[in-house]
Design a protein around this motif. Structure first.
Motif, short mmCIF file in Angstrom:
data_model
loop_
_atom_site.label_atom_id
_atom_site.label_comp_id
_atom_site.label_asym_id
_atom_site.label_seq_id
_atom_site.Cartn_x
_atom_site.Cartn_y
_atom_site.Cartn_z
N GLY A 184 50.02 30.40 28.56
CA GLY A 184 50.64 29.85 29.96
C GLY A 184 50.91 31.04 30.90
O GLY A 184 51.24 32.13 30.78
N SER A 185 51.08 30.56 32.24
CA SER A 185 51.53 31.49 33.33
C SER A 185 52.18 30.55 34.48
O SER A 185 52.11 29.50 34.45
N LEU A 186 53.06 31.37 34.97
CA LEU A 186 53.78 30.77 36.11
C LEU A 186 53.83 31.79 37.29
O LEU A 186 54.07 32.94 37.24
N ALA A 209 53.40 36.95 38.92
CA ALA A 209 52.70 36.01 37.87
C ALA A 209 53.53 36.57 36.51
O ALA A 209 53.31 37.64 36.33
N ALA A 210 53.95 35.75 35.73
CA ALA A 210 54.24 35.81 34.50
C ALA A 210 53.44 35.17 33.57
O ALA A 210 53.46 33.98 33.74
N ALA A 211 52.99 35.90 32.63
CA ALA A 211 52.03 35.18 31.67
C ALA A 211 52.27 35.51 30.34
O ALA A 211 52.85 36.44 29.88
N THR A 212 52.05 34.62 29.43
CA THR A 212 52.08 35.08 27.85
C THR A 212 50.85 34.18 27.05
O THR A 212 50.25 33.32 27.45
N ALA A 213 50.68 34.92 26.03
CA ALA A 213 49.73 34.38 25.16
C ALA A 213 50.17 34.58 23.57
O ALA A 213 50.73 35.42 23.03
N LEU A 240 45.13 38.44 30.12
CA LEU A 240 46.74 38.68 30.46
C LEU A 240 46.87 39.77 31.53
O LEU A 240 47.41 39.45 32.55
N LEU A 241 46.04 40.91 31.37
CA LEU A 241 46.32 41.93 32.10
C LEU A 241 45.37 41.89 33.29
O LEU A 241 44.27 42.33 33.37
N GLN A 242 45.93 41.35 34.28
CA GLN A 242 45.05 41.09 35.40
C GLN A 242 46.01 40.86 36.83
O GLN A 242 47.34 40.37 36.68
N ALA A 243 45.77 40.77 37.78
CA ALA A 243 46.33 41.03 39.16
C ALA A 243 46.78 39.29 39.24
O ALA A 243 46.41 38.59 38.83
N ALA A 244 48.12 39.42 40.12
CA ALA A 244 48.70 37.97 40.28
C ALA A 244 47.48 37.38 41.12
O ALA A 244 47.49 36.12 40.94
N LYS A 245 46.85 37.64 41.84
CA LYS A 245 45.71 37.01 42.66
C LYS A 245 44.81 36.34 41.70
O LYS A 245 44.30 35.35 42.14
N ASP A 246 44.54 37.01 40.59
CA ASP A 246 43.60 36.16 39.55
C ASP A 246 44.29 35.09 39.12
O ASP A 246 43.36 33.92 38.51
N PHE A 247 45.67 34.55 39.21
CA PHE A 247 46.12 33.35 38.94
C PHE A 247 46.02 32.36 40.08
O PHE A 247 46.63 31.16 39.66
N ALA A 248 45.93 32.72 41.33
CA ALA A 248 46.20 32.11 42.56
C ALA A 248 45.13 31.21 43.09
O ALA A 248 44.89 30.71 44.01
#
Length: 744
Positions: A471-473, A457-461, A215-223
């Motif tokens: 989930g992430s958006l 990026a917003a994410a939750t676990a 969860l604790l990662q940069a928005a780029k990691d979700f992209a």
């Protein structure tokens, strides 16, 4: 001193001694599969594992104590976990139990713990650790990741040829490449040449489908639709040593000379530094076979494949209360020839004299810190400069037109990720990235684009006894500017979701069922939009949609020859929409970029890893297999509709088998790529034969007092297979390499 501190010290040593094939605790001994009794007993006590013969299965990771103190935001996904068996990740409750059993200082002397970090199985992930990488017959990261399932490497021949990666047939621009946690960029064409990243200083290489599940990662990691993470070595200095020095030399076929240097130094109690450098020279010349028009085979020599490359990188590493920081500078300079396609201008005549010069520099920093029980921060910054000079001179090769272009890229990147522990079972994060890119070139009527990108990026676990959900958006905003008024592409605003689930049907059994859905896109590159006469500023983003269902089974076995078993199997369906392709205009000599392609991919990835112990001999085995049906669904009226897309085999796989005995390491590796087509037209003329290679290496580690000498001999492509990964780009036949490494 608490047990947490004790585990932390053991974890620091374990991070530098990871080995996929051998798990042992040693105190001055060189046997990879056994342990002296005092060290085994102490290590077993430190991990609440039984002492004696089974103590060699104890594994501690680099930040075990820190991870045990933190909430499940950092440890739930398994990035840093304490294990009692190889490949068996402890659940969050288990980790707290391991840490709570020692209340006093335990003296264990010098202990080295060998093992591999447990990677998360909530999403499909494959990892090659430093020991495994050192045993492979691989020179670069591109060579190593061929052993992952679901991966296709485009290799344009030899050491100097361009090497790009494609994950699950979605295209190389959909692969994020990260170096020590920060993404490597190429806004010009969206591709990163993995052939220029050496394995000499590499601690681990990991491949994630979808996205990394931290969860604790940069928005780029979700992209990205998939990602490759390269983790370089961090200094490992005990209290008695202020310096580590290692020098190496590789030599062998193709006139290769590859010296290297690694120096690690302790600057202060909590601050260390490292300097890594290497130089590579090779003629790149090798023989290959080709068929002449009159029907018989002959032999030619691959030329203009020489490489001269220098890599230098330095780093600073610091420990903070509740966190850590690191800073790194990287420089790469190369000159190379591109041998080009082996297409004859006249019978028996191969000519290609293109040259390329590269300079790449980046400096980056990272800070990770826990400020309270409920809040953590991860911050990254980076500056990068890339220079490329490409020369094609018809005076040397009459088949080409004159090209003498220079390209200059700059990038500024900053990121802040915030982690929140809401409840013990519920965590969330919010990350924001900003990136600035610019591209200059000496082309006629060039647009000189500048790109500003903002990602949030917003994410939750959430974790329950038998179920984990994540989930992430991701929101992406892109704004381009050019020198000419009205020459820039319109702004882009995109929202893209990801949902991940893992079911643990029988807690403690090691069996997990997982699934994920992800929709993501890649922006048109600056070349796609603005390249003179070809670019199209009205291009839409290229979207991918991924569905994955899989199962993972991990189990350790005490007192048996089979020490651990790790199985992963995934079935997936992907779609690529608005694929960006080049098409001719009304003038056949002028092409442009358009959104046209549509691809559907159905596949299966399977990987199995095992560790065995036969008395003093440790054996490790890894097998991977991929089936893919990647169909072109662009134009139903086309006679090629539904055909397999170019260079994607239906079947591919790899195998690694290694044995270790008293300082000896024997390693065998095998790669297979099945039949495929070299064009969208799936006809006999475009059919490509399957190919496979066998590699063999033997290494000996010799203790010389406090120093270590390691000598490795490799034979690659053992049976001289003549093959092409890309049509008309022949690969080397049988070749040898000798490695010598001396550690002071």
């Amino acid at each position: 001193m608490t047990k947490s501190l004790l585990l932390f010290l053991i974890g620091l040593m374990a991070a530098g001694s990871t080995a996929a094939g051998s798990v042992a605790v040693r105190s001055g001994a060189t046997d990879r599969t056994g342990a002296s009794q005092p060290a085994a007993t102490a290590a077993a006590a430190a991990s609440n594992a039984p002492a004696g013969p089974d103590a060699d299965r104890t594994v501690a990771t680099a930040r075990a104590a820190q991870g045990a103190k933190q909430s499940a935001l950092h440890t739930d996904i398994g990035a840093d976990s304490v294990q009692c068996c190889p490949g068996t990740a402890a659940q969050p409750d288990d980790r707290r139990r391991y840490v709570s059993n020692l209340d006093s200082l335990q003296h264990i002397g010098q202990v080295t713990v060998l093992g591999q970090r447990a990677a998360s199985k909530i999403v499909p992930v494959q990892v090659l650790d430093g020991k495994t990488l050192s045993r492979l017959s691989a020179l670069s990261v591109a060579d190593a990741i061929r052993y992952f399932s679901g991966v296709q490497i485009k290799d344009y021949g030899g050491i100097g040829g361009l090497k790009t990666v494609n994950i699950r047939s979605m295209g190389s621009q959909h692969v994020g490449v990260f170096y020590d946690g920060v993404q490597l960029g190429n806004a010009q064409n969206g591709q990163v040449d993995l052939g220029r990243f050496s394995l000499d200083n590499m601690e681990a290489v990991a491949l994630y489908n979808g996205q990394k599940s931290d969860l604790l990662q940069a928005a780029k990691d979700f992209a990205s639709a998939g990602a490759i993470y390269m983790t370089t070595r961090t200094p490992r200095l005990d209290s008695a040593r202020r310096d580590n020095l290692s020098v190496g030399l590789k030599t062998g076929s193709f006139g290769t000379a590859n010296p290297s240097l690694l120096w690690e130094h302790r600057l202060a109690r909590r601050v260390t530094s490292s300097l890594s450098a290497e130089y590579l020279y090779t003629t790149g010349r090798y023989k290959f076979s080709y068929a002449k028009k009159d029907g018989y085979d002959t032999t030619e020599v691959r030329r203009n494949g020489d490489v001269r490359a220098l890599r230098v990188e330095g780093g600073l590493f610091g420990q903070l209360k509740g966190g850590e920081w690191r800073a790194k500078a990287y420089y790469y300079n190369s000159e190379r020839g591109y041998p080009g396609a082996s297409v004859r201008e006249e019978p028996g005549k191969f000519k290609h004299e293109d040259r390329q010069w590269d300079q790449n520099f980046f400096a980056q920093g990272s800070l990770r810190k826990r400020f309270s029980k409920t809040y953590s921060l991860l911050a990254n910054v980076k500056y990068a400069y890339d220079y490329l000079h490409y020369l094609s001179d018809p005076r040397h090769d009459v088949t080409t037109m004159y090209v003498n272009n220079h390209y200059y890229q700059q990038e500024v990147y900053a990121s802040a990720a915030h982690g929140f522990d809401i409840f013990e079972w519920w965590n969330a994060s919010l990350s924001t990235d900003f990136q600035w890119n610019t591209l200059d070139a000496d082309l006629v009527d060039f647009a000189y684009p500048t790109r500003n990108t903002l990602l949030t990026a917003a994410a939750t676990a959430m974790r329950f006894r038998r179920l984990r959900l994540q989930g992430s958006l991701l929101y992406t905003y892109v704004h381009d500017k050019t020198r000419s008024v009205g020459g820039a592409a319109p702004d882009k605003h995109e929202w893209t979701p990801t949902v991940v689930a893992l079911v643990d049907p029988m807690p403690g059994s090691g069996l997990n069922i997982r699934a994920f859905y992800k929709r993501i896109f890649r922006m048109p590159t600056l070349n796609d939009l603005y390249y003179t006469f070809i670019g199209n500023k009205y291009l839409n983003p290229e979207y991918t949609t991924q569905y994955d269902v899989g199962v993972a089974y991990t189990r350790g076995f005490a007192g048996r020859r089979l020490r651990s078993l790790d199985v992963q199997a995934d079935a997936y369906y992907n779609e690529v929409e608005d694929k960006i392709i080049a098409m001719p205009t009304s003038n056949q000599f002028q092409w442009t970029m358009i959104n046209l392609g549509h691809v559907e991919i159905r596949g299966i990835d399977l990987s199995v890893q095992t560790l065995w112990a036969f008395g003093p001999v440790g054996v490790r085995a890894r097998v991977s297999y991929t089936y893919q049906q990647a169909q072109d669904r662009t134009d139903p009226a086309s006679e090629w509709y539904g055909g397999q897309i170019p260079y994607i085999p239906w079947h591919s796989g790899s195998a690694i088998l290694g044995a270790a005995w008293r300082g000896w390491d024997l390693n065998y590796s095998f790669i297979y790529t099945g039949e495929r087509y070299e064009s969208v037209a799936n006809i006999r003329e475009n059919y490509a034969q399957p190919w496979y290679t066998h590699d063999l290496s033997l290494a000996k580690t010799i203790a010389l007092g406090r120093h270590t000498l390691r000598v490795t001999a490799e034979v690659n492509n053992l049976f001289n297979q003549q093959y092409e990964v890309v049509q008309c780009y022949p690969m080397p036949g049988t070749n040898i390499r000798i490695k010598i490494n001396f550690t002071l």
